[in-house]
Design a protein around this motif. Structure first.
Motif, PDB file in Angstrom:
ATOM      1  N   GLN A  53     -12.087  -1.098   5.612  1.00  0.00           N
ATOM      2  CA  GLN A  53     -13.137  -1.412   6.575  1.00  0.00           C
ATOM      3  C   GLN A  53     -13.741  -2.794   6.342  1.00  0.00           C
ATOM      4  N   SER A  54     -13.806  -3.230   5.098  1.00  0.00           N
ATOM      5  CA  SER A  54     -14.412  -4.534   4.810  1.00  0.00           C
ATOM      6  C   SER A  54     -13.455  -5.707   5.037  1.00  0.00           C
ATOM      7  N   LEU A  55     -12.184  -5.426   5.266  1.00  0.00           N
ATOM      8  CA  LEU A  55     -11.219  -6.510   5.485  1.00  0.00           C
ATOM      9  C   LEU A  55     -11.355  -7.092   6.882  1.00  0.00           C
ATOM     10  N   SER A  56     -11.170  -8.384   6.979  1.00  0.00           N
ATOM     11  CA  SER A  56     -11.086  -9.009   8.302  1.00  0.00           C
ATOM     12  C   SER A  56      -9.774  -8.580   8.952  1.00  0.00           C
ATOM     13  N   ASP A  57      -9.677  -8.756  10.253  1.00  0.00           N
ATOM     14  CA  ASP A  57      -8.422  -8.440  10.945  1.00  0.00           C
ATOM     15  C   ASP A  57      -7.274  -9.261  10.369  1.00  0.00           C
ATOM     16  N   ALA A  58      -7.547 -10.526  10.064  1.00  0.00           N
ATOM     17  CA  ALA A  58      -6.508 -11.405   9.511  1.00  0.00           C
ATOM     18  C   ALA A  58      -6.030 -10.896   8.152  1.00  0.00           C
ATOM     19  N   GLY A  84       8.819   3.327   6.774  1.00  0.00           N
ATOM     20  CA  GLY A  84       8.528   2.274   5.820  1.00  0.00           C
ATOM     21  C   GLY A  84       7.174   2.430   5.167  1.00  0.00           C
ATOM     22  N   LYS A  85       7.091   1.983   3.927  1.00  0.00           N
ATOM     23  CA  LYS A  85       5.838   1.946   3.157  1.00  0.00           C
ATOM     24  C   LYS A  85       5.527   0.470   2.945  1.00  0.00           C
ATOM     25  N   LEU A  86       4.409   0.031   3.525  1.00  0.00           N
ATOM     26  CA  LEU A  86       4.068  -1.387   3.578  1.00  0.00           C
ATOM     27  C   LEU A  86       2.755  -1.638   2.858  1.00  0.00           C
ATOM     28  N   ARG A  87       2.759  -2.575   1.934  1.00  0.00           N
ATOM     29  CA  ARG A  87       1.553  -2.898   1.164  1.00  0.00           C
ATOM     30  C   ARG A  87       0.697  -3.905   1.924  1.00  0.00           C
ATOM     31  N   ILE A  88      -0.600  -3.662   1.936  1.00  0.00           N
ATOM     32  CA  ILE A  88      -1.560  -4.607   2.505  1.00  0.00           C
ATOM     33  C   ILE A  88      -1.949  -5.534   1.357  1.00  0.00           C
ATOM     34  N   PRO A  89      -1.489  -6.786   1.363  1.00  0.00           N
ATOM     35  CA  PRO A  89      -1.671  -7.643   0.187  1.00  0.00           C
ATOM     36  C   PRO A  89      -3.127  -7.945  -0.166  1.00  0.00           C
ATOM     37  N   ALA A  90      -4.041  -7.825   0.769  1.00  0.00           N
ATOM     38  CA  ALA A  90      -5.451  -8.106   0.493  1.00  0.00           C
ATOM     39  C   ALA A  90      -6.135  -6.977  -0.271  1.00  0.00           C
ATOM     40  N   MET A  91      -5.449  -5.861  -0.459  1.00  0.00           N
ATOM     41  CA  MET A  91      -6.032  -4.705  -1.145  1.00  0.00           C
ATOM     42  C   MET A  91      -5.495  -4.617  -2.574  1.00  0.00           C
ATOM     43  N   PRO A  92      -6.339  -4.154  -3.522  1.00  0.00           N
ATOM     44  CA  PRO A  92      -5.837  -3.966  -4.888  1.00  0.00           C
ATOM     45  C   PRO A  92      -4.822  -2.830  -4.923  1.00  0.00           C
ATOM     46  N   ASP A  93      -3.799  -3.014  -5.714  1.00  0.00           N
ATOM     47  CA  ASP A  93      -2.720  -2.031  -5.788  1.00  0.00           C
ATOM     48  C   ASP A  93      -3.169  -0.723  -6.436  1.00  0.00           C
ATOM     49  N   SER A  94      -4.301  -0.744  -7.098  1.00  0.00           N
ATOM     50  CA  SER A  94      -4.768   0.428  -7.836  1.00  0.00           C
ATOM     51  C   SER A  94      -5.327   1.538  -6.950  1.00  0.00           C
ATOM     52  N   GLY A  95      -5.577   1.264  -5.692  1.00  0.00           N
ATOM     53  CA  GLY A  95      -6.137   2.281  -4.799  1.00  0.00           C
ATOM     54  C   GLY A  95      -5.366   2.340  -3.506  1.00  0.00           C
TER      55      GLY A  95
END
Length: 150
Positions: A53-58, A84-95
């Motif tokens: 929720q705190s991430l910008s659209d970009a 596919g399983k796609l990582r959102i790079p702006a998020m920490p991998d720990s959660g």
């Protein structure tokens, strides 16, 4: 209609050339659909997208094919089903930092044989033992990539 009972998915594995090609064909639509879903769910059920929720659209859509963690593929009479399983790079991998998507690559007899189309982005609505419900569209690295319709 293809279902988990009629299509056997292979094991989760790193994407190969064909999966990366399919991802490139759906990437723009995937980003557009993800943003639409986020904004729609935030109005009605914000829990789905609470981790981002705190991430910008970009930032939410800053992923590329290099963030495709893995895929599962199944074949039906209609064509290929790519999960596919796609990582959102702006998020920490720990959660929670992953989305699960489904694409379809039609075979002969389809409007555009061999061209990938986005089918859906996975959202989970789960009933808890206490009768409550949990909602999510953002998953963790440890969440398995399984067949889904929504």
């Amino acid at each position: 209609m293809a279902t988990a009972d009629t299509v056997e998915l292979n094991e989760f594995h790193p994407p190969k050339e064909e999966s990366l090609k399919a991802f490139s064909e759906i990437e723009t639509e995937l980003k557009k659909t993800l943003l639409h879903m986020k904004h729609t769910y935030l109005k009605h059920e914000p829990e789905y997208f609470a981790p981002v929720q705190s991430l910008s659209d970009a930032d939410l859509t800053s992923f590329s094919s290099s963030d495709l963690d893995g895929v599962r593929v199944g074949l039906s009479a209609y064509g290929l089903h790519l999960f596919g399983k796609l990582r959102i790079p702006a998020m920490p991998d720990s959660g929670p930092a992953y989305i699960h998507f489904r694409a379809f690559i039609g075979g002969d007899g389809h409007d555009e044989p061999g061209v990938a189309k986005l089918h859906s982005i996975h959202t989970e609505d789960r009933e808890e033992p206490d009768g409550g419900r949990t909602y999510r569209a953002i998953f963790t690295k440890d969440d398995p990539l399984e067949w889904f319709d929504t």
